[in-house]
Scaffold this motif. Structure first.
Motif, mmCIF file in Angstrom:
data_model
loop_
_atom_site.group_PDB
_atom_site.id
_atom_site.type_symbol
_atom_site.label_atom_id
_atom_site.label_comp_id
_atom_site.label_asym_id
_atom_site.label_seq_id
_atom_site.Cartn_x
_atom_site.Cartn_y
_atom_site.Cartn_z
ATOM 1 N N ASP A 787 1.004 -1.439 0.010
ATOM 2 C CA ASP A 787 0.112 0.208 0.014
ATOM 3 C C ASP A 787 1.048 1.162 0.021
ATOM 4 N N ILE A 788 1.695 1.255 0.688
ATOM 5 C CA ILE A 788 2.812 2.315 0.728
ATOM 6 C C ILE A 788 3.398 2.601 -0.646
ATOM 7 N N ALA A 789 4.071 1.509 -1.383
ATOM 8 C CA ALA A 789 4.625 1.687 -2.373
ATOM 9 C C ALA A 789 3.540 2.187 -3.533
ATOM 10 N N HIS A 790 2.463 1.566 -3.640
ATOM 11 C CA HIS A 790 1.380 2.067 -4.412
ATOM 12 C C HIS A 790 1.172 3.530 -4.285
ATOM 13 N N ALA A 791 0.969 3.839 -3.192
ATOM 14 C CA ALA A 791 0.532 5.173 -2.767
ATOM 15 C C ALA A 791 1.710 6.353 -3.105
ATOM 16 N N LEU A 792 3.029 5.724 -2.749
ATOM 17 C CA LEU A 792 4.095 6.609 -2.913
ATOM 18 C C LEU A 792 4.409 6.742 -4.552
ATOM 19 N N ILE A 793 4.316 5.998 -5.310
ATOM 20 C CA ILE A 793 4.555 5.764 -6.662
ATOM 21 C C ILE A 793 3.433 6.751 -7.103
ATOM 22 N N HIS A 794 2.148 6.562 -7.083
ATOM 23 C CA HIS A 794 1.258 7.502 -7.576
ATOM 24 C C HIS A 794 1.272 8.894 -6.945
ATOM 25 N N LEU A 795 1.705 9.108 -5.886
ATOM 26 C CA LEU A 795 1.832 10.387 -5.407
ATOM 27 C C LEU A 795 3.039 11.387 -5.854
ATOM 28 N N THR A 796 3.876 10.546 -6.379
ATOM 29 C CA THR A 796 5.232 11.039 -7.067
ATOM 30 C C THR A 796 5.115 11.148 -8.562
ATOM 31 N N GLY A 797 4.080 10.518 -8.980
ATOM 32 C CA GLY A 797 3.581 10.406 -10.580
ATOM 33 C C GLY A 797 3.655 11.825 -11.256
ATOM 34 N N PRO A 798 3.060 12.812 -10.740
ATOM 35 C CA PRO A 798 3.111 14.345 -11.482
ATOM 36 C C PRO A 798 4.336 14.787 -11.276
ATOM 37 N N VAL A 799 5.429 14.439 -10.591
ATOM 38 C CA VAL A 799 6.661 15.052 -10.407
ATOM 39 C C VAL A 799 7.755 14.116 -11.222
#
Length: 951
Positions: A787-799
């Motif tokens: 869940d952390i990896a999934h969220a972190l990857i998505h949250l950094t997606g725009p950058v």
């Protein structure tokens, strides 16, 4: 991340460990691999898929302000375009339909100037249409170059169909805006002083000016009163004595155009007697400035009499021009101040905005003896004819000295307007130009604009509202005409008679229809009748009377030679792009540098208000400018410029984007290569954190192995990590929504560096590596890590657009270098807020951990226990605190990195560290937890490790 395993396990136990495995590489190789991802996105038609997937979602539009199609992109583009991309990508991932159409400003002087310079002598006699062809090719070349460079930065948009101000559809839409403004009575032609570029022989708008320091001469000149007897009696002018009005100016070259002297109605003026050039003289000037003025020459004076400025003007004295055979008059004007000079302002209606309005009020001639090349015409004395205005300054000063009219002159440095393209000083020069009126009685653009910026538009930062409002309050009418070839022609036609002009809404729309079909180049090739198409003045209620009597006069019309100010073109993009391409109106956001308060923001606002009565944007976001580490403006001549292409070759786009995300962009931005190196180090931290997460999910299938946390797990470190993840998601989502990209940067980096690397991942490393592969505790941790990896990857997606894509594919179990799916992180949504809450007492447990770690540091220095696994911790706590801490004791050992952790009740807190180096150590996990003993295979293992290997 600190690795607290010390050496490889003994007796072949390495094969029994659950070691990390992932296709997500440690080394990013961004420079090499980013273009591959971009090629993949092109092949997928990622932008098209985004639009398909967004059907029915709420619309959000950031409208791109067009950069100029000239040269490679620079650091300003890097900042501006990445910020826009952060907005567009985050809005798409927040669940909006957020299209982005990039655009380019293609017309204008810089391109024409460059083309003419390349042509050299060939340009003489070359038809305008041919020059325009060369300009078009030049613009197309740099649109292509910049488009490739912006895509290399990882920006997304409709690069297949960008908007270009030189395209026929855009040009026609601009003319349709102009037609509506004509219909509303906002457009007129007038003789007025305008900012004039001598270098480029064209009028300029306020937004096309830069201010640079320049040395000039200020002069104090004696204008002799023709009949001193007409002066107010209160001045007590002596009979038979010559009297002068002492004026002050910083532009000696404008004196040939002097027609009046302005005074302030309420100011106090005195007549002073003094010695000048060996003779007794009398002069009138403001009493508040007399000491300062006469002090410049050390002259002793006597105040003879005094009066108000209004009395001086009412007496109607005239004065003789110091070197021309004409007389001027005294007038009053509110802009006369007593801060500098003499309080008497030299007035030349053909050479200044204030002078012009004063001249019109007093019915003076709008006289301008300066030609378009900045030289004087034949209406001035012979010694000035054909001289440039700059060469005229010393000539005028010398003539005044010789005639005795010069009281004082001195060099001084002041901020002076320059043409922002040629970097040369401009002048005020009265010429016939087209204007958009901002204060028409029927429709006041100024009033509508002030209402919009004060209450209807959100400004980020908020001070932008005050800044733009102040500019609107003081702005003059907008001069929209330019005297060049490369641009959109103003569709005005002139008849054979004086002042015969055809410019109506209907005639402009007829030309717009022709331009939409054949482009603006047709203006330079076709005859008037052809351009006007089916226009019939008999059907036009606003057609001029001289034309309506004979529609056969159309072929005799002469086409106007002026083109539009490029700001009018770009300022019409809300119609040519947002409305014409169906994006919606008004758009949600305009985002540019803070200089656009007087440029694109303001002029887009004026055109939109003139047509729709509504601002074209709901919000305006501005950023500062790039300066070097010492705060100096960056320029090639200074040698402090960093080239974007060099930065991309050295660091890659994701690191450049991460740097932009870190900025407090509302202020000017300091740039130095060390900042990009720091961004690279931070990027590697984030990448390594993601890699650790992915590596430890190598044997995890979320569909088969997911172990949801329950209330019984609330005291686990996994529950604590989920609580921190919840805060991360909430904070980052909110930051994206509010354009707080620096908060995104800080929050994500802190989460990776502190929450994960320093705490959680260190705490769970042992169970991940050493627990049985399918152990419940391990699967619970892997679920949280997923869940952390999934969220972190998505949250950094725009950058981190390329890195997030690589990590997303790896999380899906694919090789990022050879993916087998059309899926992409950029088609996904940001993680939704999660409802899970960790135990409320986790802060108490973490605070105790901090105190224990401090004690372990002290023990390491004092007793040489370098490896925390060689230590056991015993804490004594007051009963009330122990009761709160006790549920977390099973996790505190791993959180502190020690082999044992125990607690007991006492009166005060005490932390004791036991040296376990004499106790047996597990050959697989290196723990000394008290259960280590020799097993059947001859190895020394803990009970947990023995179970994991089955011995």
């Amino acid at each position: 991340m600190t690795d607290r395993t010390q050496k490889p396990p003994q007796k072949g136990y390495k094969a029994s460990l659950n070691l990390p495995s992932t296709p997500f590489r440690m080394k990013a190789n961004l420079v090499e691999r980013e273009p591959r991802f971009q090629q993949r996105w092109d092949a997928l038609d990622l932008y098209g898929k985004l639009r398909e997937g967004a059907q029915g979602l709420p619309r959000y539009v950031l409208h791109d302000g067009p950069p100029y199609a000239n040269g490679s992109i620079h650091l300003g583009h890097l900042l501006n375009k990445v910020l826009k991309d952060l907005v567009v990508r985050s809005r798409n991932m927040l669940g909006f339909d957020a299209p982005f159409i990039p655009g380019w400003d293609c017309h204008g002087l810089p391109i024409e100037h460059k083309v003419l310079k390349e042509l050299g002598g060939k340009a003489r006699g070359m038809p305008p249409a041919e020059i325009r062809e060369r300009c078009r090719a030049y613009a197309e070349k740099y649109v292509g170059l910049q488009s490739r460079q912006l895509k290399r930065l990882g920006t997304i948009g409709d690069y297949g169909e960008p908007y270009l101000t030189m395209s026929p559809g855009y040009e026609a839409a601009t003319l349709e805006v102009f037609a509506d403004m004509v219909a509303h009575g906002l457009v007129n032609r007038a003789l007025r002083p305008v900012h004039w570029s001598i270098e480029n022989r064209t009028a300029l708008a306020e937004a096309e000016l830069e201010y640079e320091d320049r040395e000039d001469h200020s002069i104090y000149v004696l204008f002799e009163v023709a009949d001193p007897g007409r002066l107010p009696a209160a001045l007590r002018a002596p009979a038979g004595k010559p009297v002068a009005l002492m004026i002050w100016t910083t532009t000696p070259w404008t004196l040939p155009a002097n027609l009046a002297v302005a005074v302030h109605e309420a100011a106090d003026y005195g007549l002073y007697r003094f010695e000048h050039a060996g003779a007794e003289r009398y002069a009138v000037l403001a009493t508040a400035l007399a000491e300062q003025v006469f002090g410049k020459r050390g002259v002793e004076t006597e105040l003879v009499g005094r009066c108000r400025g209004g009395e001086l003007e009412a007496a109607q004295p005239s004065y003789r021009h110091p070197f021309l055979d004409r007389e001027g008059i005294v007038v009053t004007a509110d802009y006369v101040t007593l801060e500098d000079g003499t309080g008497l302002v030299h007035t030349a209606p053909g050479h200044g905005a204030d002078d012009f309005y004063t001249g019109r009020r007093f019915e003076l001639e709008i006289y301008c003896p300066v030609k378009e090349d900045g030289t004087f015409d034949d209406s001035v004395p012979e010694w000035l004819r054909n001289k440039s205005v700059w060469d005229a300054n010393p000539l005028v000063i010398e003539r005044l000295k010789q005639s005795g009219h010069l009281f004082h002159d001195e060099a001084f440095t002041h901020s002076y307007p320059h043409d922002w393209r040629s970097k040369t000083p401009i002048i005020f020069r009265a010429t016939e130009q087209w204007f958009v009126g901002v204060d028409r009685e029927e429709l006041s653009l100024r009033k509508l604009g002030l209402e919009a910026v004060s209450s209807k538009v959100e400004f980020i930062p908020a001070w932008g509202s005050r800044r733009m409002g102040g500019m609107l309050e003081s702005r003059p009418d907008w001069c929209i005409s330019r005297q060049r070839n490369w641009g959109l022609p103003i569709p005005a036609f002139f008849g054979p008679g004086k002042d015969q002009i055809l410019l109506t809404a209907a005639s402009v729309r007829a030309v717009a229809a022709s331009v939409r079909e054949r482009g603006a180049d047709s203006w330079f090739r076709a005859e008037a009748a052809e351009l006007l198409g089916d226009y019939d003045p008999q059907d036009d209620p606003h057609a001029p009377g001289w034309l309506t009597g004979d529609s056969g006069a159309l072929p005799q019309l002469r086409k106007g030679q002026d083109i539009f100010d490029v700001w009018f073109e770009s300022g019409s993009s809300w119609n040519a792009v947002a409305r014409q391409r169906g994006l919606g109106y008004p758009v949600d956001l305009y985002l540019e540098g803070s200089d656009q308060h007087r440029g694109w923001f303001q002029l887009s606002l004026l055109t939109a208000l003139g047509v729709t009565r509504q601002a074209p944007f709901r919000a305006v976001l501005t950023h500062g400018f790039m300066v070097d580490a010492e705060g100096r403006k960056m320029s090639k001549s200074t040698g402090n410029v960093l080239e974007v292409e060099d930065l991309l070759r050295r660091y890659g786009a994701d690191i450049c984007r991460w740097w932009v995300c870190s900025l407090n962009f509302e202020q000017d931005v300091k740039v130095d290569e060390q900042y990009f190196r720091l961004a690279g180090e931070e990027y590697r931290k984030i990448r390594n954190t993601i890699r650790f997460l992915l590596g430890n999910l190598g044997d995890y299938d979320d569909a088969r192995h997911r172990r949801e946390l329950t209330e019984a797990d609330a005291q686990s470190v996994d529950a604590w990590a989920l609580g921190e993840l919840r805060r991360l998601i909430d904070t980052v989502r909110s930051a994206y929504e509010r354009y707080r990209f620096r908060q995104v940067h800080e929050t994500v980096f802190h989460f990776c560096n502190e929450t994960l690397s320093a705490v959680y991942l260190n705490a769970v490393k042992d169970r991940l590596y050493c627990d049985r592969a399918d152990a419940d505790r391990r699967r619970r941790t892997q679920t949280v890590m997923h869940d952390i990896a999934h969220a972190l990857i998505h949250l950094t997606g725009p950058v981190l657009v390329h890195t997030a894509e690589e990590a997303y594919l790896a999380l899906q179990g694919q090789d990022p270098d050879a993916p087998t799916t059309d899926d992409s992180i950029h088609l996904r949504r940001l993680p939704e807020p999660i409802a899970f809450s960790a135990h409320a007492d986790w802060p108490q447990a973490m605070a105790l951990r901090g105190r224990v770690l401090k004690t372990l540091e002290e023990v390491r220095d004092q007793r040489g226990i370098a490896n925390p696994l060689d230590a056991g911790v015993r804490v004594t706590l007051p009963a009330a605190l122990l009761e709160r801490i006790e549920p977390f004791l099973p996790e505190l050992g791993d959180l502190c990195g020690v082999s044992r952790f125990a607690a007991e009740t006492g009166d005060a807190e005490r932390i004791e560290v036991d040296d376990l180096r004499q106790e047996p150590r597990c050959e697989r996990s290196w723990k000394r937890d008290g259960t280590v003993r020799e097993r059947g295979d001859g190895g020394w293992l803990t009970d947990r490790d023995a179970e994991a290997v089955g011995v």
